[in-house]
Write a protein that holds these residues in place. Structure first.
Motif, PDB file in Angstrom:
ATOM      1  N   GLU A 158      56.075  18.483  61.988  1.00 41.27           N
ATOM      2  CA  GLU A 158      56.940  19.469  61.328  1.00 41.27           C
ATOM      3  C   GLU A 158      57.028  19.214  59.829  1.00 41.27           C
ATOM      4  OE1 GLU A 158      60.766  20.195  62.892  1.00 41.27           O
ATOM      5  OE2 GLU A 158      60.009  20.990  64.787  1.00 41.27           O
ATOM      6  N   ASN A 159      57.023  17.951  59.449  1.00 42.22           N
ATOM      7  CA  ASN A 159      57.059  17.623  58.025  1.00 42.22           C
ATOM      8  C   ASN A 159      55.820  18.183  57.318  1.00 42.22           C
ATOM      9  OD1 ASN A 159      55.852  15.131  56.124  1.00 42.22           O
ATOM     10  ND2 ASN A 159      57.860  15.898  55.564  1.00 42.22           N
ATOM     11  N   GLY A 160      54.663  18.085  58.001  1.00 44.67           N
ATOM     12  CA  GLY A 160      53.439  18.636  57.418  1.00 44.67           C
ATOM     13  C   GLY A 160      53.510  20.147  57.258  1.00 44.67           C
ATOM     14  N   ALA A 164      59.750  23.782  52.461  1.00 44.67           N
ATOM     15  CA  ALA A 164      60.798  23.618  51.448  1.00 44.67           C
ATOM     16  C   ALA A 164      60.856  22.221  50.838  1.00 44.67           C
ATOM     17  CB  ALA A 164      62.157  23.968  52.064  1.00 44.67           C
ATOM     18  N   HIS A 165      60.224  21.227  51.486  1.00 45.40           N
ATOM     19  CA  HIS A 165      60.423  19.858  50.999  1.00 45.40           C
ATOM     20  C   HIS A 165      59.532  19.442  49.823  1.00 45.40           C
ATOM     21  CE1 HIS A 165      56.770  18.721  53.130  1.00 45.40           C
ATOM     22  NE2 HIS A 165      56.861  17.512  52.633  1.00 45.40           N
ATOM     23  N   PRO A 166      58.318  20.039  49.637  1.00 44.35           N
ATOM     24  CA  PRO A 166      57.460  19.501  48.570  1.00 44.35           C
ATOM     25  C   PRO A 166      58.139  19.501  47.198  1.00 44.35           C
ATOM     26  CG  PRO A 166      56.195  20.988  49.958  1.00 44.35           C
ATOM     27  CD  PRO A 166      57.639  21.116  50.373  1.00 44.35           C
ATOM     28  N   VAL A 169      60.471  16.228  47.497  1.00 44.68           N
ATOM     29  CA  VAL A 169      59.999  14.948  48.040  1.00 44.68           C
ATOM     30  C   VAL A 169      58.720  14.473  47.343  1.00 44.68           C
ATOM     31  CG1 VAL A 169      59.118  13.836  50.145  1.00 44.68           C
ATOM     32  CG2 VAL A 169      61.118  15.337  50.265  1.00 44.68           C
ATOM     33  N   HIS A 170      57.888  15.425  46.892  1.00 43.32           N
ATOM     34  CA  HIS A 170      56.592  15.048  46.311  1.00 43.32           C
ATOM     35  C   HIS A 170      56.586  15.297  44.811  1.00 43.32           C
ATOM     36  CE1 HIS A 170      55.188  14.358  50.280  1.00 43.32           C
ATOM     37  NE2 HIS A 170      55.344  15.614  50.653  1.00 43.32           N
ATOM     38  N   LYS A 171      56.524  14.212  44.061  1.00 38.74           N
ATOM     39  CA  LYS A 171      56.624  14.382  42.611  1.00 38.74           C
ATOM     40  C   LYS A 171      55.394  15.085  42.042  1.00 38.74           C
ATOM     41  CE  LYS A 171      54.985   9.718  41.317  1.00 38.74           C
ATOM     42  NZ  LYS A 171      54.275   9.483  42.574  1.00 38.74           N
ATOM     43  N   GLU A 288      55.826   9.108  50.500  1.00 35.94           N
ATOM     44  CA  GLU A 288      56.988   9.934  50.149  1.00 35.94           C
ATOM     45  C   GLU A 288      57.537  10.635  51.394  1.00 35.94           C
ATOM     46  OE1 GLU A 288      55.747  11.024  45.507  1.00 35.94           O
ATOM     47  OE2 GLU A 288      55.052  12.286  47.153  1.00 35.94           O
ATOM     48  N   ASP A 289      56.633  11.127  52.254  1.00 35.09           N
ATOM     49  CA  ASP A 289      57.081  11.762  53.498  1.00 35.09           C
ATOM     50  C   ASP A 289      57.701  10.736  54.444  1.00 35.09           C
ATOM     51  OD1 ASP A 289      56.454  14.447  53.020  1.00 35.09           O
ATOM     52  OD2 ASP A 289      54.341  14.111  53.505  1.00 35.09           O
ATOM     53  N   GLY A 290      57.045   9.560  54.552  1.00 33.63           N
ATOM     54  CA  GLY A 290      57.552   8.516  55.447  1.00 33.63           C
ATOM     55  C   GLY A 290      58.968   8.097  55.066  1.00 33.63           C
TER      56      GLY A 290
END
Ligand code: FES
Ligand SMILES: [Fe+2]
Length: 379
Positions: A158-160, A164-166, A169-171, A288-290
């Protein structure tokens, strides 16, 4: 965790002339190559006295148990019991489950389940760039690796698929000043779903800043998942025609750990000297996801689709949840609680051979949740 799908068990290059031990879905397997170099996968538990077959060796295209040297062929049938002598008849129950194997994109894929071979789902077809590379094309460069999440496979996949998270969470991927996700249209495709989204660019770090400069249009991202793996393909059109693809197949090691087998492709900085930088970038993204998914509560996606609040940017991960419900409704979900309650019982995931001939096996099959209607599974 679900049976009756394909999982990546190993890197093809790591399966040579010795048996390789692999854990998937909380069960142990041995992967080996026969005399012709073809890869095979068997249940790892020797049905004589429980020896771990991967600790034995490959002999004449068979796997030899380390304890009393019973040998099992690619189909899982015992073909030699040295302590009975060469003339002895082999008991019919002297066999272990053997699973269908295919190799694709440098990975050994194993089908864990008991569907008849004619009904097996396909492997992925959504990586034509890698197929072209294997045929000699040089416009894309690929690096590969693994990343272990201390998280349940459903949360990781689901994270993949999380739109909305990039931004947060991902610089290197998302611009937190422009986090709005436009309504996304999802289309069913090939045992999964496909969608695109567009987002404002963000300043690139390090080497990539030289080519992915800020005078670029909004970034189109294509996102797709497939039941086999289960796998996710993400392609970001960073500064057309420059583009990056990340393919990840997420193997549940057990119900709390998930191993991502990933390949990253890019059609810029294609010389080998940039590979270390490319690898580092992917591992930064996974880390970052972990940092998020390894701490989600509860560990597993709740059984009811309505327990967590879903909004429209979550549509892709919701489509994935619904696909899982279809698998569960068929009775393909492992009952991990019932299995954990057992005291020291070895079981095996049933193979297609067992599905067609369920009697005369030494190990009992794993415990599955009963099949039920799709609407009941979704509640
Ligand atoms: S335990 Fe495998 S041969 Fe005895
Ligand atoms: Fe992410």
């Amino acid at each position: 965790m679900l049976i009756n799908t394909w999982y990546v068990a190993a890197q093809s290059a790591s399966v040579t002339d010795a048996p390789v031990g692999v854990t998937m879905l909380g069960q142990d397997f041995v992967v080996f190559r026969d005399k012709d170099g073809k890869a095979h996968c068997l249940s790892d538990t020797c049905i004589h006295r429980g020896g771990s077959l991967c600790r034995g060796k490959v002999a004449e295209g068979t796997v030899q148990s380390p304890y009393h040297r019973w040998r099992f062929d690619a189909a899982g049938a015992c073909v030699a019991i040295p302590s009975l002598g060469p003339e002895a008849a082999i008991p019919k129950r002297a066999r272990v489950d053997s699973y269908p194997v295919q190799e694709q994109w440098g990975w050994v894929w194993v089908f864990l389940g008991d569907l008849p071979e004619a009904q097996l789902p396909p492997l992925l077809s959504f990586f034509p760039e890698y197929a072209a590379f294997e045929a000699g094309a040089t416009d894309w460069r690929f690096v590969r690796g693994t990343y272990m999440f201390d998280a349940a496979w459903t949360r990781v996949v689901e994270n993949g698929l999380d739109n909305a998270h990039p931004f947060f969470v991902h610089k290197d991927f998302g611009n937190p000043d422009h986090p709005r996700v436009d309504t996304v249209d999802i289309e069913p495709r090939d045992f999964g779903s496909y969608m695109t989204r567009t987002q404002k660019p963000v300043d690139k770090n390090g080497l990539w800043a030289e080519k992915i400069t800020n005078d670029r249009p909004d970034v189109k991202t294509e996102l797709q998942f497939h039941a086999s793996g289960p796998s996710v393909r993400i392609q970001m059109h960073l500064r057309p025609p420059m583009s990056q693809i990340i393919i990840s197949a997420y193997t549940p090691i057990n119900d709390k750990q998930t191993l991502s087998w990933w390949i990253q492709g890019h059609n810029f900085f294609t010389e080998e000297k940039y590979d270390a930088d490319s690898r580092k970038r992917v591992l930064t993204v996974f880390q970052e996801d972990g940092n998020i998914v390894n701490h989600i509560k509860p560990v597993h996606v709740p059984p009811s689709l309505s327990t967590e609040l879903t909004i429209h940017p979550d549509a892709m991960s919701f489509a994935f949840r619904k696909m899982i419900k279809e698998y569960e409704a068929r009775g393909w979900r492992i009952d991990t609680k019932a299995m954990a309650a057992e005291d020291e019982v070895a079981r095996a995931i049933p193979s297609p051979t067992r599905g067609a001939d369920p009697k005369n096996w030494v190990l009992n099959p794993i415990i599955l949740k009963p099949a039920r209607s799709l609407s009941a599974a979704a509640e």
